[in-house]
Design a protein around this motif. Structure first.
Motif, short mmCIF file in Angstrom:
data_model
loop_
_atom_site.label_atom_id
_atom_site.label_comp_id
_atom_site.label_asym_id
_atom_site.label_seq_id
_atom_site.Cartn_x
_atom_site.Cartn_y
_atom_site.Cartn_z
N VAL A 129 152.60 -20.48 -3.28
CA VAL A 129 151.93 -21.70 -2.82
C VAL A 129 150.41 -21.61 -2.96
N THR A 130 149.83 -20.47 -2.61
CA THR A 130 148.37 -20.41 -2.63
C THR A 130 147.77 -20.42 -4.04
N VAL A 131 148.54 -20.03 -5.04
CA VAL A 131 147.99 -20.08 -6.41
C VAL A 131 148.43 -21.33 -7.16
N ARG A 132 149.31 -22.13 -6.53
CA ARG A 132 149.90 -23.25 -7.26
C ARG A 132 148.89 -24.36 -7.54
N ARG A 133 147.97 -24.58 -6.61
CA ARG A 133 147.01 -25.67 -6.81
C ARG A 133 146.15 -25.44 -8.06
N LEU A 134 145.77 -24.19 -8.29
CA LEU A 134 144.98 -23.89 -9.49
C LEU A 134 145.79 -24.22 -10.74
N ALA A 135 147.07 -23.85 -10.73
CA ALA A 135 147.93 -24.16 -11.88
C ALA A 135 148.06 -25.67 -12.05
N LEU A 140 139.87 -30.40 -9.85
CA LEU A 140 139.94 -29.78 -8.52
C LEU A 140 138.71 -30.09 -7.67
N ARG A 141 137.83 -30.99 -8.17
CA ARG A 141 136.52 -31.11 -7.52
C ARG A 141 136.61 -31.64 -6.10
N ARG A 142 137.59 -32.49 -5.80
CA ARG A 142 137.61 -33.11 -4.48
C ARG A 142 138.74 -32.62 -3.60
N CYS A 143 139.62 -31.79 -4.13
CA CYS A 143 140.75 -31.39 -3.28
C CYS A 143 140.61 -29.94 -2.86
N SER A 144 141.42 -29.57 -1.90
CA SER A 144 141.44 -28.18 -1.45
C SER A 144 142.01 -27.31 -2.57
N LEU A 145 141.56 -26.07 -2.65
CA LEU A 145 142.04 -25.17 -3.69
C LEU A 145 143.41 -24.57 -3.34
N VAL A 146 143.87 -24.87 -2.12
CA VAL A 146 145.19 -24.40 -1.67
C VAL A 146 145.91 -25.63 -1.12
N PRO A 147 147.20 -25.79 -1.41
CA PRO A 147 147.92 -26.92 -0.81
C PRO A 147 148.06 -26.68 0.69
#
Lengths: 192, 427
Positions: free
Chosen positions: B81-87, B405-412
């Protein structure tokens, strides 16, 4: 014939109700310098290995050599059957089945690789299972922990920490008192 | 079980993301412009081929990311989950990456594509029976329509997963997760079909008489090599800037290392070798023709570099647990894998089978001698453009990722499995 069993207990088991309690207790037992002791839980408890100070297994090293044996065996088997031609002790002529397939050389690397791969995997897998059984002392048909009905809940909802009497640090009353100081629900004496 | 508190962690890009978006975007555009200037002097075919190579690098990394995101939902993975947002951020580049395809599409559409894709040359098709028979599939119109479909499907999939995941950040609605999971099998099938046919259209049809059923899978292995190595480097980069330091632990990097080892090293070698061995064994001229230029001249050494650099060396480096858990060396290996991934794409795109020279040759040895003496070209023309274009497009990809990713959290932050991911440990 009368057979006198020694009065000394096989070991003591301390009973805990939560994974956290047995993990905390395991840390203290490891800290006290015991070696012949183990934790029995109904399911794998994450972090318990670290708390117990269990050393990494040497299994991967054994498996590496098992796999290497497979690779060597595959190379030998294929080179031998495809192309070898020797006179064993200068008497017995040994000739491989030298059969040319679609103009390829008798020893052709690409054709050998699948067998090489499979035999490496096969011997690695067999070594893993075999060495795992040996290192764990399996199969084991009897274990004192399984004898006591008080420990039956190991498979349900209780966590037991067992210190065996063969441990050099083991001293009957002292060990019992030590286990009681870990705040267990109860301490059970185990017969061999 | 340890519990990580994210309240002290920096989980947004902030002004850093904006600066990187502009900086890396400008750098990318400048590099593309310089390459365009340099390439203008040489042959247009050669430039377009380099462009195709660079475009495929960018598209492969984004496709790898899309696959990764869908896979996590397909298997309901907790650790990732913590790396998914980057992907998700990298995959979302698929909604603009079609712009980079326009020059190629235009080149083929305007009738010059023959130098790139032999099937796009009307003269050649008229005189070649095999190409003529393949024309119902390999023709400019259908080829453009397919490309259009691929980009639509990819953009929709990437936007869907990125959008659902982001809207969950605000609402914490578990139904977003359910929706993403329910759709994952369909998405995966759509992805498999489009990705496979894209590899046929853009890579395999560079040599239209050759075919390999393994080729789509080979391209898939390329995508994942590129993506996992880029992700490991990106995580290192973000953590150095003080972001996600608590959220992404050694355990996550360890697992990404395993995936890079599995897909980028072992799976790649397995697929590459399976393709090679069957062709080598059958030894049919039409099938071996693809490996023919890759066995000669400079390409031979590139092939050797791939065997060592893409398989043997990283296999030894990554097989042990401790290297994957040690971030410094892991990042160096990932950086190496990005380079070797570029070489791999280059090795697939650039070599040319000189059909006329093959037809005229009396023997293999004579042809090999002609290649060595330079009388016959097999597509080796490494020059500055081949470096500028992929670096430029990777810069654009980084810029686009920062923009996404500029406006969202880097982690879901509201994902139901976030706690599981934070507490995750490898045993």
């Amino acid at each position: 014939m009368s057979h006198q069993t020694p009065e000394r207990a096989w070991g003591y088991a301390a009973e805990f109700t939560t994974p956290a309690a047995i993990t905390a207790a395991a840390k203290k037992v490891a800290g006290a310098g015991y070696r012949w002791w183990d934790c029995h839980t109904p399911f794998p408890v994450h972090g318990l290995d670290t708390a117990m100070g269990v050393k990494p297994t040497i299994l991967p090293i054994i498996v590496f050599f098992g796999g290497l044996t497979g690779t060597m065996l595959a190379i030998f088997l294929q080179v031998f059957t495809n192309s070898l031609q020797v006179d064993l002790w200068a008497i017995v002529p040994v000739i491989g089945y030298q059969f040319e397939v679609s103009g390829k050389p008798l020893i052709s690397g690409p054709a050998f690789i699948p067998v090489l791969f499979e035999l490496t995997v096969l011997l690695s897998a067999l070594t893993t299972v075999g060495a795992m059984l040996l290192l764990n002392g399996l199969p084991m048909f009897y274990h004192p922990v399984l004898k006591s009905p008080k420990l039956a809940r190991i498979t349900d909802d209780r966590f037991f920490l067992v210190i065996e009497s063969r441990d050099p640090e083991f001293a009957d009353e002292k060990t019992r008192a030590f286990l009681e100081s870990l705040d267990p629900v109860s301490v059970v004496e185990l017969e061999s | 079980m340890k519990r990580i508190d994210l309240s002290n962690d920096v989980l947004n890009l902030g002004a850093f993301g904006g600066r990187l978006f502009v900086g890396s975007g400008v750098l990318g555009l400048v590099l593309l412009a310089v390459a365009w200037g340099l390439g203008g002097s040489g042959s247009q075919d050669a430039f377009m081929k380099s462009w195709l190579f660079a475009f495929l690098v960018a598209v492969a990394v984004s496709l790898g990311a899309l696959f990764f995101v869908m896979l996590q939902h397909l298997v309901k993975a907790g650790w990732s989950v913590t790396v998914r947002r980057l992907a998700e951020g990298i995959a979302a580049n698929l909604s603009w990456v079609w712009i980079l395809f326009i020059p190629i599409a235009w080149y083929v559409y305007s009738g010059n594509g023959g130098g790139l894709f032999p099937w796009a040359d009307a003269d050649a098709v008229a005189h070649d029976h095999l190409l003529h028979e393949k024309a119902p599939y390999l023709n400019t119109g259908f080829w453009l329509i397919r490309a259009f479909v691929f980009f639509i499907v990819w953009a929709l999939l990437a936007r869907f997963y990125f959008g659902q995941s982001r809207s969950q950040d605000a609402t914490g609605d578990v139904s977003c997760t359910n929706r993403m999971q329910r759709f994952a099998p369909v998405a995966m099938i759509l992805y498999a079909i489009t990705q496979t046919f894209a590899s046929y259209d853009w890579l395999m049809s560079l040599q239209p008489k050759w075919f390999s059923t393994m080729f789509g899978v080979y391209f898939f292995a390329m995508c994942l090599t590129g993506f996992f190595s880029c992700l490991i480097v990106l995580i290192w980069f973000l953590q150095r800037s003080g972001r996600m330091v608590e959220a992404i632990t050694r355990e996550h990097v360890h697992d990404l290392g395993k995936l890079l080892f599995a897909f980028g090293v072992v799976f790649w070698a397995y697929i590459a070798y399976s393709q090679y061995m069957l062709i080598w064994y059958a030894n049919l001229p039409i099938e071996t023709s693809w490996f023919f230029p890759r066995h000669l001249g400079e390409w031979y050494w590139v092939s050797i570099i791939l065997i060592w650099g893409h398989f043997l060396l990283p296999f030894v480096l990554l097989v042990s647990r401790w290297t994957k858990r040690w971030q410094g060396p892991m990042v160096l290996i990932a950086a190496w894998m990005i380079c070797i991934f570029l070489i791999d794409v280059y090795w697939v795109v650039m070599p040319v089978v000189p059909e006329a020279a093959i037809a005229a040759a009396t023997s293999y040895d004579q042809l090999a001698a002609d290649v060595d003496s330079g009388a016959v070209s097999i597509g080796w023309s490494l020059n500055a453009v081949d470096f500028l274009l992929p670096v430029g497009m990777l810069s654009l990809l980084l810029s686009g990722t920062m923009f996404n990713l500029r406006r969202c959290s880097l982690v879901p932050v509201s994902d139901p499995r976030l706690d599981e991911s934070l507490a995750f440990e490898n045993y």
